[in-house]
Design a protein around this motif. Sequence first.
Motif, mmCIF file in Angstrom:
data_model
loop_
_atom_site.group_PDB
_atom_site.id
_atom_site.type_symbol
_atom_site.label_atom_id
_atom_site.label_comp_id
_atom_site.label_asym_id
_atom_site.label_seq_id
_atom_site.Cartn_x
_atom_site.Cartn_y
_atom_site.Cartn_z
ATOM 1 N N ARG A 31 0.833 -1.202 0.000
ATOM 2 C CA ARG A 31 0.000 0.000 0.000
ATOM 3 C C ARG A 31 0.866 1.249 0.000
ATOM 4 O O ARG A 31 1.862 1.334 0.725
ATOM 5 N N ALA A 32 0.482 2.214 -0.811
ATOM 6 C CA ALA A 32 1.139 3.520 -0.836
ATOM 7 C C ALA A 32 0.083 4.585 -0.589
ATOM 8 O O ALA A 32 -1.024 4.520 -1.124
ATOM 9 N N GLU A 33 0.432 5.559 0.218
ATOM 10 C CA GLU A 33 -0.498 6.639 0.551
ATOM 11 C C GLU A 33 -0.331 7.815 -0.412
ATOM 12 O O GLU A 33 0.788 8.216 -0.718
ATOM 13 N N VAL A 34 -1.435 8.369 -0.872
ATOM 14 C CA VAL A 34 -1.407 9.548 -1.718
ATOM 15 C C VAL A 34 -1.125 10.779 -0.842
ATOM 16 O O VAL A 34 -1.865 11.061 0.103
ATOM 17 N N TYR A 43 1.935 12.246 -5.931
ATOM 18 C CA TYR A 43 3.041 11.935 -5.023
ATOM 19 C C TYR A 43 2.565 10.873 -4.041
ATOM 20 O O TYR A 43 1.536 11.043 -3.385
ATOM 21 N N LEU A 44 3.334 9.790 -3.949
ATOM 22 C CA LEU A 44 2.973 8.664 -3.090
ATOM 23 C C LEU A 44 4.016 8.489 -1.991
ATOM 24 O O LEU A 44 5.190 8.782 -2.194
ATOM 25 N N ARG A 45 3.561 7.978 -0.849
ATOM 26 C CA ARG A 45 4.485 7.666 0.247
ATOM 27 C C ARG A 45 4.368 6.196 0.576
ATOM 28 O O ARG A 45 3.284 5.681 0.831
ATOM 29 N N VAL A 89 2.558 0.670 -10.749
ATOM 30 C CA VAL A 89 1.809 1.539 -9.848
ATOM 31 C C VAL A 89 0.368 1.515 -10.333
ATOM 32 O O VAL A 89 0.072 1.950 -11.450
ATOM 33 N N LEU A 91 -3.082 2.856 -10.341
ATOM 34 C CA LEU A 91 -3.919 4.010 -10.055
ATOM 35 C C LEU A 91 -5.353 3.700 -10.496
ATOM 36 O O LEU A 91 -5.573 2.769 -11.274
#
Length: 269
Positions: A31-34, A43-45, A89, A91
């Motif tokens: 999981r990546a946070e927006v 931009y993802l974290r 990625v 989206l």
Amino acid sequence: MPIPDPTAEPRVLAGAVSPLTADLVHGPPRRAEVLAAGRVGVYLRLDGRVLPVLGPDAVALPSALRVTEPLDVAALAPGDAVVVGEGRVRLPAATVVARRTWRPARVPTGHLGLDDGRVAALLAAATVEAPGWLVAGTAGAVSDAEPEVAVRALVGRGPGLTPSGDDALAGALLLHRAAGVPSDALAAAVRGRLTATTAVSAALLEGAADGWATPDVVALVCAVARADAAGVTTHLPAVLAVGHTSGRDLVTGLAATLAVLAPTGRIAA
């Protein structure tokens, strides 16, 4: 007008990944946070790091996954989650596949040339509208052997994803490297304050401490370090055009740093 098929698979877009973040993209799915989404990308974290996924109109940030076609990220908002891993990625409107690697720009370690005053004048003219606190604060951070107090007053100061104080410090770090002047204390002070700014800006500062920046910025910094007035004239407009004030603020950092650095490459007393 045709009705969209809700079961249709998202379109697949080819991307080029930076070696600075290739391990994130090619790692296991997670999981990546927006952090932010806009016209040029998202931009993802993940894993405590920032992964920019950027379309063709975006500035070539050194850690970005770059896509040659426009990205539709209208459905994304800060706090949303997407999946990153196995070279993709995912989206809502598209899956970006990292098909190749691109090489980001990096400031080489060099030495500071003897400026006849033309480069300093060009930088001063470009930053005449910069706030006084930014100029004085950057000069203090560069000239102080213990820059923690000055850095604390700069990091995170100003609006936007990359606050003014951060942009100026990035310029200072990059010029130190190009001039061949050690900046361990400054870099350590900046790294110690990264939690005081946005995640996006923290990632850019971390990169600047190691010499990474956009191609236009790298070209300008190298021209400043070489005392190449013609090169500064050539590359300055592209940097000043970055963001609302980001380019100007970075140039402010270059100007303030150049004013402190002596032609020998040592910090002026």
